[in-house]
Structure formats: C-alpha cells, structure tokens
Scaffold this motif. Sequence first.
Motif, PDB file in Angstrom:
ATOM      1  N   LYS A  42       0.875  -1.252  -0.160  1.00  0.00           N
ATOM      2  CA  LYS A  42       0.161  -0.011   0.037  1.00  0.00           C
ATOM      3  C   LYS A  42       0.955   1.325   0.024  1.00  0.00           C
ATOM      4  O   LYS A  42       0.518   2.169  -0.745  1.00  0.00           O
ATOM      5  N   THR A  43       1.660   1.263   0.899  1.00  0.00           N
ATOM      6  CA  THR A  43       2.740   2.574   0.923  1.00  0.00           C
ATOM      7  C   THR A  43       3.596   2.561  -0.379  1.00  0.00           C
ATOM      8  O   THR A  43       3.714   3.782  -0.937  1.00  0.00           O
ATOM      9  N   THR A  44       4.008   1.450  -1.011  1.00  0.00           N
ATOM     10  CA  THR A  44       4.710   1.397  -2.285  1.00  0.00           C
ATOM     11  C   THR A  44       3.574   2.290  -3.389  1.00  0.00           C
ATOM     12  O   THR A  44       4.192   2.868  -4.062  1.00  0.00           O
ATOM     13  N   THR A  45       2.433   1.824  -3.434  1.00  0.00           N
ATOM     14  CA  THR A  45       1.555   2.147  -4.285  1.00  0.00           C
ATOM     15  C   THR A  45       1.441   3.714  -4.133  1.00  0.00           C
ATOM     16  O   THR A  45       1.178   4.464  -5.168  1.00  0.00           O
ATOM     17  N   LEU A  46       1.256   4.428  -2.948  1.00  0.00           N
ATOM     18  CA  LEU A  46       1.133   5.633  -2.752  1.00  0.00           C
ATOM     19  C   LEU A  46       2.476   6.312  -3.095  1.00  0.00           C
ATOM     20  O   LEU A  46       2.355   7.539  -3.574  1.00  0.00           O
ATOM     21  N   ARG A  47       3.728   5.849  -2.800  1.00  0.00           N
ATOM     22  CA  ARG A  47       4.749   6.480  -3.118  1.00  0.00           C
ATOM     23  C   ARG A  47       4.884   6.525  -4.808  1.00  0.00           C
ATOM     24  O   ARG A  47       5.783   7.459  -5.066  1.00  0.00           O
ATOM     25  N   MET A  48       4.580   5.546  -5.357  1.00  0.00           N
ATOM     26  CA  MET A  48       4.394   5.646  -6.975  1.00  0.00           C
ATOM     27  C   MET A  48       3.285   6.797  -7.439  1.00  0.00           C
ATOM     28  O   MET A  48       3.802   7.547  -8.291  1.00  0.00           O
ATOM     29  N   ILE A  49       2.191   7.005  -6.752  1.00  0.00           N
ATOM     30  CA  ILE A  49       1.477   8.173  -7.061  1.00  0.00           C
ATOM     31  C   ILE A  49       1.942   9.474  -6.875  1.00  0.00           C
ATOM     32  O   ILE A  49       2.013  10.367  -7.566  1.00  0.00           O
ATOM     33  N   CYS A 154      -4.113  16.961  -5.083  1.00  0.00           N
ATOM     34  CA  CYS A 154      -4.501  15.898  -4.214  1.00  0.00           C
ATOM     35  C   CYS A 154      -3.678  15.555  -3.284  1.00  0.00           C
ATOM     36  O   CYS A 154      -2.791  16.099  -3.193  1.00  0.00           O
ATOM     37  N   PHE A 155      -4.262  15.267  -1.909  1.00  0.00           N
ATOM     38  CA  PHE A 155      -3.436  15.119  -0.925  1.00  0.00           C
ATOM     39  C   PHE A 155      -3.129  13.439  -0.818  1.00  0.00           C
ATOM     40  O   PHE A 155      -4.154  12.554  -0.834  1.00  0.00           O
ATOM     41  N   LEU A 156      -1.949  13.052  -0.549  1.00  0.00           N
ATOM     42  CA  LEU A 156      -1.451  11.902  -0.296  1.00  0.00           C
ATOM     43  C   LEU A 156      -1.051  11.581   1.303  1.00  0.00           C
ATOM     44  O   LEU A 156      -0.195  12.399   1.751  1.00  0.00           O
ATOM     45  N   MET A 157      -1.754  10.635   2.021  1.00  0.00           N
ATOM     46  CA  MET A 157      -1.517  10.671   3.467  1.00  0.00           C
ATOM     47  C   MET A 157      -0.786   9.338   3.923  1.00  0.00           C
ATOM     48  O   MET A 157      -1.605   8.220   3.286  1.00  0.00           O
ATOM     49  N   ASP A 158       0.255   9.068   4.357  1.00  0.00           N
ATOM     50  CA  ASP A 158       0.889   7.761   4.730  1.00  0.00           C
ATOM     51  C   ASP A 158       0.708   7.666   6.336  1.00  0.00           C
ATOM     52  O   ASP A 158       1.618   8.169   7.090  1.00  0.00           O
ATOM     53  N   GLU A 159      -0.251   6.823   6.686  1.00  0.00           N
ATOM     54  CA  GLU A 159      -0.619   6.685   8.154  1.00  0.00           C
ATOM     55  C   GLU A 159      -0.328   7.948   8.909  1.00  0.00           C
ATOM     56  O   GLU A 159       0.309   7.787   9.893  1.00  0.00           O
ATOM     57  N   PRO A 160      -1.067   8.954   8.611  1.00  0.00           N
ATOM     58  CA  PRO A 160      -0.846  10.278   9.356  1.00  0.00           C
ATOM     59  C   PRO A 160      -1.213  10.367  10.818  1.00  0.00           C
ATOM     60  O   PRO A 160      -0.515  11.108  11.453  1.00  0.00           O
ATOM     61  N   LEU A 161      -2.082   9.306  11.319  1.00  0.00           N
ATOM     62  CA  LEU A 161      -2.474   9.415  12.731  1.00  0.00           C
ATOM     63  C   LEU A 161      -1.491   8.294  13.315  1.00  0.00           C
ATOM     64  O   LEU A 161      -1.864   8.043  14.481  1.00  0.00           O
ATOM     65  N   THR A 186      -9.544  15.453  -3.063  1.00  0.00           N
ATOM     66  CA  THR A 186      -9.364  14.283  -3.568  1.00  0.00           C
ATOM     67  C   THR A 186      -7.976  14.039  -2.467  1.00  0.00           C
ATOM     68  O   THR A 186      -6.960  14.453  -2.548  1.00  0.00           O
ATOM     69  N   THR A 187      -8.380  12.729  -1.977  1.00  0.00           N
ATOM     70  CA  THR A 187      -7.452  12.296  -0.960  1.00  0.00           C
ATOM     71  C   THR A 187      -7.141  10.783  -1.058  1.00  0.00           C
ATOM     72  O   THR A 187      -8.256   9.999  -1.098  1.00  0.00           O
ATOM     73  N   ILE A 188      -6.032  10.301  -1.080  1.00  0.00           N
ATOM     74  CA  ILE A 188      -5.546   8.950  -1.163  1.00  0.00           C
ATOM     75  C   ILE A 188      -5.002   8.931   0.425  1.00  0.00           C
ATOM     76  O   ILE A 188      -3.821   9.421   0.727  1.00  0.00           O
ATOM     77  N   TYR A 189      -5.257   7.700   1.469  1.00  0.00           N
ATOM     78  CA  TYR A 189      -4.915   7.615   2.564  1.00  0.00           C
ATOM     79  C   TYR A 189      -4.624   6.130   2.905  1.00  0.00           C
ATOM     80  O   TYR A 189      -5.217   5.344   2.628  1.00  0.00           O
TER      81      TYR A 189
END
Length: 364
Positions: A42-49, A154-161, A186-189
């Motif tokens: 999931k984090t690898t996917t976010l980092r590619m985006i 868009c906002f990309l958030m990697d386990e921000p909490l 638009t947010t991907i979390y």
Amino acid sequence: MAEIVIRNVRKEFGSFTAVQSSSFKVEDGEFFMLLGPSGCGKTTTLRMIAGLELPTSGEILIGGEDVARKPASQRDIAFVFQMFALYPHLNVRKNIAYPLVSQGMSRAEVRRKVEEAARILGIEDILDRPVGGLSGGDRQRVALGRAIVRDPACFLMDEPLGALDAEFRERMAEELRALHDRMGATTIYVTHDQLEAMQMGDKIVVMNHGVIEQFGAPQDIYDKPATLFVAEFIGSPPMNFLRFHGALPPGATQATLHHVPLGLPALREAFEGDMVYGIRPEHVRLSDAAPYRGEVLATEYLGTTQVVTLATANGEVKARIPADQPARVGESVGLDFDGRTTTVFDARSGRALRSALNEGVLHG
C-alpha cells in the motif's frame, strides 16, 4: 482537485514484486483508503502516485495526465507523512509557509494563505509558537496546514495518525474527515487499521502481498467480502469460518454442515469440493430450537453486547449477542445463522462463490 487513475501498475525491487498489476480509480473529491497489513504494497503504491518511486510498468493518471515517469516536483500533490516531518528550528507559521516561500510567493500572499489554513485547522492561536513544544495532535495539524496551503490537485497521506495514542487518533480521524468534506479534496490515505478505513473512507482498496483483494465502498466490502483474506481482515471480531466438503447445485440456498442444513444466498453456479461457510458474529443467534449445536468456551463482556466463543463440529464460532442474554461456559446451545448474510468461499482459491449477495464476485 483531480481524478486519479491507476492502470496495471507494477513495482519490482530486483526479484521481489512489491505491487502486482494494480488498477483502480479515485474519483474527484473522494476520500480513498489503501488498506492492508505491513508489507502488502500500500505504501509503495502511494509513493508511486507521489513520484517518490517510479513504477516498473503501468500508467498513473492525475487529472487525465500520465505522470508515471514524472518526478514528484512535477506532480501537483501534497504528501503528509506519519512522522510529521516538521522543521524544529522554525515556528508554526514558518513551517506552514515554507513551501510557499520556496516558490517565491509574495509575503502578503503567503501570510493570507497561512492564516486561512490555520483558520481551517483551528490553530490560529499557536502560529507563533515553536513546534517542539506542541502536542502530537497539534504537530499533525501543522503538517496538514503545510499541505493545505499548496492547494494541490490531491493529498496523499501515509498513516498520518499512526504516531498518536488511540483516543486522540479517533478524534483526529473525525477532524480529518470533516476537513476533507469542507475542502472537497481528492485524498488517498494509507492505513493498516481497518476500523480507521471503515470510519473515514468513501472507497477502500484492500491489498495483500502486492495484490488488490477487493475494491469498493466500506459497506460492500464488509457485507460482501470477495476473499477469505478480506473477510478475516475486515471486522472485529472477524467473520466466522466453518469448513465443509460438499456439492452445491446452481440456485442452492442451503449448505449441509455436520448433517444440518444452513441457509445461504442462492448460488449462481454449481460448485463441488472443499468450501468455507462464512458468517459475521452479529448474524449468529443463540437459540435452543436451532439444530446446529455448539459448546460455550468463553464470554467477553463489551457493555451493551457480549462476544461468545463456541466450539462446533466445523470449527470455532463467535457470536455477538445482547449483554443480558445468558451464556454459561460449558453449556451446549443451538446456533441460528441468518442465511441472507452468509458468504461461501472456495477453500482452495479463497475466492467467494458468486451468489445473489455478491453478483460481481467470481470464484477462481
């Protein structure tokens, strides 16, 4: 804001494949969750985006433009990390203003944008304080403020909490969702917490070992799990699994477990072999009249409800029942299952069998 489309995206690190040909679409203004255990991709996917990793193959479209080969600086995104990534030598105001100052924006415009972000986040009173003495929640708000002022696509958030304690994390999750709704962003979390994903997300992608197991609205994923993994990962307690062998004809509305017929949604296709009968704990009732029996092993009091663990001929079952309903350890009780809420899985592939309940789910 912008629509984000992922088409057949794959990421390899040498001989290891972290993400396997993933495809999904994030609608404009959607709060979208990437959910799964550690190491699922999931984090690898976010980092590619975000452009922090380049895909081995596939397309990444933001607002209709393929950005898969563009660096992060050329993508109109804002990234919020788990560990805040604030500058300790700058106060709150200067931390929020940093990306605007770096762009050469005028001092008056920087001040306007910083104060607007602070108002949205409710942190006007701490703008001139150093970040080092702030609580975890306030530091997270500052990190969000630094993302908001950029007004990205868009906002990309990697386990921000993830760094916050449980009580404060729940409150911040509510605030973050409310902030999203006000901004229409638009947010991907990314999260590993299924309760967080169900609470906040419009849509959820569930990943496991680099593969998308299921994609859909939270209620659909909960009610109609596509795989055994999803059924077990989503829900607390997770879905009950009762293993059996048999043959089910097209249109079957019953499965026989330990000589007792149990209800299920009508199957679209015939299936024969090892299967798993799945049902959520809240859809299991204790009834003296029910022919399927179990022995009470333990009870867990949860206030208005209790979770009762029972041993049956096909495996252990948990039932969520009213707290005042008697259930004594060691006694034999009947178990009544609501057949309309069950899912039958192919035990070999782990896929749900197609039925009236989950018409879009195919067994493989």
